[in-house]
Design a protein around this motif. Structure first.
Motif, mmCIF file in Angstrom:
data_model
loop_
_atom_site.group_PDB
_atom_site.id
_atom_site.type_symbol
_atom_site.label_atom_id
_atom_site.label_comp_id
_atom_site.label_asym_id
_atom_site.label_seq_id
_atom_site.Cartn_x
_atom_site.Cartn_y
_atom_site.Cartn_z
ATOM 1 N N TYR A 113 28.226 33.421 48.787
ATOM 2 C CA TYR A 113 26.936 33.969 49.208
ATOM 3 C C TYR A 113 26.843 34.154 50.716
ATOM 4 N N TYR A 114 27.838 33.674 51.466
ATOM 5 C CA TYR A 114 27.850 33.882 52.911
ATOM 6 C C TYR A 114 27.950 35.370 53.253
ATOM 7 N N ARG A 115 28.340 36.183 52.290
ATOM 8 C CA ARG A 115 28.400 37.626 52.522
ATOM 9 C C ARG A 115 27.019 38.221 52.750
ATOM 10 N N PHE A 116 26.001 37.518 52.269
ATOM 11 C CA PHE A 116 24.625 37.985 52.442
ATOM 12 C C PHE A 116 24.032 37.178 53.596
ATOM 13 N N SER A 117 24.165 37.704 54.789
ATOM 14 C CA SER A 117 23.913 36.929 56.009
ATOM 15 C C SER A 117 22.478 36.406 56.126
ATOM 16 N N LYS A 118 21.513 37.139 55.583
ATOM 17 C CA LYS A 118 20.127 36.696 55.722
ATOM 18 C C LYS A 118 19.847 35.415 54.946
ATOM 19 N N ASN A 119 20.402 35.332 53.718
ATOM 20 C CA ASN A 119 20.155 34.167 52.866
ATOM 21 C C ASN A 119 21.454 33.751 52.190
ATOM 22 N N ASN A 120 21.958 32.595 52.569
ATOM 23 C CA ASN A 120 23.229 32.120 52.035
ATOM 24 C C ASN A 120 22.993 31.324 50.747
ATOM 25 N N PHE A 121 22.412 32.000 49.735
ATOM 26 C CA PHE A 121 22.185 31.376 48.427
ATOM 27 C C PHE A 121 22.113 32.473 47.370
ATOM 28 N N GLU A 122 22.159 32.062 46.105
ATOM 29 C CA GLU A 122 22.093 33.066 45.049
ATOM 30 C C GLU A 122 20.704 33.696 45.003
ATOM 31 N N LEU A 123 20.623 34.897 44.494
ATOM 32 C CA LEU A 123 19.336 35.576 44.334
ATOM 33 C C LEU A 123 18.516 34.821 43.293
ATOM 34 N N HIS A 124 17.327 34.376 43.671
ATOM 35 C CA HIS A 124 16.490 33.587 42.774
ATOM 36 C C HIS A 124 15.760 34.499 41.791
ATOM 37 N N SER A 125 16.518 35.035 40.881
ATOM 38 C CA SER A 125 15.980 35.942 39.870
ATOM 39 C C SER A 125 17.005 36.060 38.750
ATOM 40 N N THR A 126 16.527 36.128 37.518
ATOM 41 C CA THR A 126 17.455 36.267 36.395
ATOM 42 C C THR A 126 18.078 37.656 36.367
ATOM 43 N N LEU A 127 17.254 38.664 36.238
ATOM 44 C CA LEU A 127 17.772 40.032 36.142
ATOM 45 C C LEU A 127 18.274 40.537 37.492
ATOM 46 N N GLY A 128 17.589 40.158 38.572
ATOM 47 C CA GLY A 128 18.025 40.579 39.904
ATOM 48 C C GLY A 128 19.389 40.024 40.245
ATOM 49 N N ASN A 129 19.631 38.768 39.890
ATOM 50 C CA ASN A 129 20.931 38.162 40.155
ATOM 51 C C ASN A 129 22.034 38.834 39.347
ATOM 52 N N LEU A 130 21.715 39.213 38.104
ATOM 53 C CA LEU A 130 22.702 39.928 37.299
ATOM 54 C C LEU A 130 23.050 41.279 37.923
ATOM 55 N N LEU A 131 22.033 41.961 38.462
ATOM 56 C CA LEU A 131 22.278 43.273 39.057
ATOM 57 C C LEU A 131 23.168 43.167 40.293
ATOM 58 N N ILE A 132 22.852 42.233 41.205
ATOM 59 C CA ILE A 132 23.639 42.139 42.434
ATOM 60 C C ILE A 132 25.015 41.525 42.167
ATOM 61 N N SER A 133 25.102 40.665 41.143
ATOM 62 C CA SER A 133 26.367 39.974 40.874
ATOM 63 C C SER A 133 27.300 40.796 39.995
ATOM 64 N N TYR A 134 26.741 41.495 39.019
ATOM 65 C CA TYR A 134 27.589 42.185 38.037
ATOM 66 C C TYR A 134 27.225 43.654 37.863
ATOM 67 N N GLY A 135 26.362 44.149 38.744
ATOM 68 C CA GLY A 135 26.053 45.565 38.774
ATOM 69 C C GLY A 135 25.243 46.036 37.581
ATOM 70 N N ILE A 136 25.036 47.338 37.561
ATOM 71 C CA ILE A 136 24.284 47.953 36.470
ATOM 72 C C ILE A 136 24.990 47.719 35.138
ATOM 73 N N VAL A 137 26.312 47.676 35.175
ATOM 74 C CA VAL A 137 27.088 47.451 33.946
ATOM 75 C C VAL A 137 26.739 46.091 33.350
ATOM 76 N N GLY A 138 26.824 45.033 34.155
ATOM 77 C CA GLY A 138 26.541 43.690 33.664
ATOM 78 C C GLY A 138 25.096 43.517 33.228
ATOM 79 N N LEU A 139 24.168 44.032 34.043
ATOM 80 C CA LEU A 139 22.749 43.943 33.704
ATOM 81 C C LEU A 139 22.460 44.671 32.399
ATOM 82 N N SER A 140 23.033 45.866 32.234
ATOM 83 C CA SER A 140 22.795 46.657 31.024
ATOM 84 C C SER A 140 23.329 45.952 29.781
ATOM 85 N N LEU A 141 24.490 45.328 29.893
ATOM 86 C CA LEU A 141 25.067 44.612 28.752
ATOM 87 C C LEU A 141 24.184 43.435 28.340
ATOM 88 N N PHE A 142 23.648 42.693 29.324
ATOM 89 C CA PHE A 142 22.768 41.565 28.994
ATOM 90 C C PHE A 142 21.482 42.054 28.336
#
Length: 394
Positions: free
Chosen positions: A308-337
């Motif tokens: 998460y250090y790649r996201f300089s503003k906040n060095n932590f995971e996105l505090h969201s279920t669907l939002g975290n899936l989108l940033i972590s696994y893209g539209i592909v991962g979010l769509s599959l879930f």
């Protein structure tokens, strides 16, 4: 006592000792779920319990069950979802030359998918018995937690944790238990008083956690359930009577005593409600949503779940279920879930959509996808078609 009597009655002529062991360790999972003996992210004692159930089931049943046409889509899409997660996280491990959180995150998804598969297999073998055992188990679980809350002097206005590691975990656990109870209330013949005791216990624990997301989700879930979605007329009348009595008692106490003004829990809940939008993390950046528009390059395939250090503003995971899936696994991962969830809801004729919706409302400010109870609930929702088919053919 309720558990022993009910399960014995259900299984007296149907289950042998091995079946009972499988269901015992399965039910123990729910009872032990809110007890954390180690730090978050590590397997807990409840996980060991359900692993025992899986081991016994594997040797005894060998996962030999027919995958119906109704169940096949959720298992297939779920498998694709997990394979995609493994693929993306491995790519980033090799690219960044670090395993920073990537392996742990991947393990959660593999484990939860396997639990989803396991519960579907259990429903196929034990049919309505599995639903009843699960219902009894969640009632016992939340009542025990409520008693612990009372005995430990709860209600002092501080954020309660129970035997979990932080208050938000208690709030989410209690919200999930409430979701289980509401789901089962339309599927089983329930005893009203035990059901209400479990409901009230869940509600009080959610309030005691002072989790704003859990409280908001709880209110929406209860309002829809009590006044719109509950189709059992007799049960609805009992709710109305109970609600009227509670309101009358509350109004009398408000007029005659200082209970509400002096009650520390009520005052703390009011303060938390008043502070919505004012706390430092009550904004998009505080929850990590800013990386969605700061890093659109991850929208398609994702950044993986780690480093998460790649996201300089906040060095932590996105505090969201669907939002975290989108940033972590893209539209592909979010769509599959999302597709996996839709297939599960379709098997229940979308009657449980509002339940999952309010769990996702909680997920607007917290990442709730790692909690195995969510995956087990999805498995039960998806399996209701199996249950109905089995009941019609037996």
């Amino acid at each position: 006592m309720m558990s022993t009597i009910e399960i014995t009655r259900l299984t007296k002529n149907e289950l042998n000792i091995v079946d009972k062991l499988i269901l015992f360790f399965y039910s123990l999972y729910f009872i032990l779920n809110p007890i954390y003996l180690w730090s978050s992210g590590l397997p807990q004692i409840s996980d060991l319990s359900i692993i025992f159930s899986i081991i016994i089931y594997t040797f005894y049943r060998k996962f030999t069950f027919k995958i119906t046409e109704e169940i096949k889509p959720i298992l297939l899409v779920g498998l694709l979802f997990v394979v995609w997660i493994i693929f993306i996280n491995l790519i980033w491990i090799f690219r960044l030359q670090t395993i920073d959180n990537f392996l742990v995150s991947t393990f959660f998804y593999i484990y939860n998918y396997f639990l989803l598969f396991f519960v579907i297999a259990l429903v196929n073998h034990y049919k309505n018995i599995l639903f009843k055992v699960t219902y009894i188990s969640v009632i016992i679980s939340v009542i025990i937690q409520f008693l612990i809350y009372i005995i430990s002097g709860g209600g002092d206005g501080s954020r309660q944790v129970g035997f979990l590691n932080n208050p938000n975990q208690l709030g989410y656990y209690s919200l999930l238990i409430l979701a289980f109870l509401i789901f089962f209330s339309s599927k089983l013949d329930i005893k009203f008083y035990w059901f209400m005791l479990a409901m009230v216990s869940s509600i009080i624990l959610i309030l005691a956690s002072l989790s704003k997301a859990a409280i908001v989700s709880m209110l929406g879930l209860l309002i829809l359930y009590l006044f719109v979605k509950n189709k059992k007329k007799k049960l609805k009348k009992k709710y109305v009577v109970c609600l009227a009595l509670i309101l009358a008692l509350g109004f009398s106490m408000y007029k005659a005593t200082d209970f509400f003004q002096e009650n520390q829990l009520m005052n703390s809940v009011q303060e938390r409600a008043d502070s919505i939008g004012e706390d430092p993390d009550d904004n998009l950046e505080g929850r990590g949503y800013d990386r969605l528009y700061d890093h659109p390059e991850y929208w398609i395939t994702g950044a993986g779940e780690g480093a998460y250090y790649r996201f300089s503003k906040n060095n932590f995971e996105l505090h969201s279920t669907l939002g975290n899936l989108l940033i972590s696994y893209g539209i592909v991962g979010l769509s599959l879930f999302v597709l996996m969830v839709l297939f599960a809801l379709r098997n229940d004729r979308f009657r449980s959509t509002y339940i999952v919706l309010f769990l996702m409302v909680y997920g607007l400010t917290h990442n709730g996808i790692r909690n195995s109870l969510l995956w087990i609930l999805l498995a039960l929702i998806a399996s209701y078609t199996i249950k109905e088919i089995n009941e019609r053919t037996t």
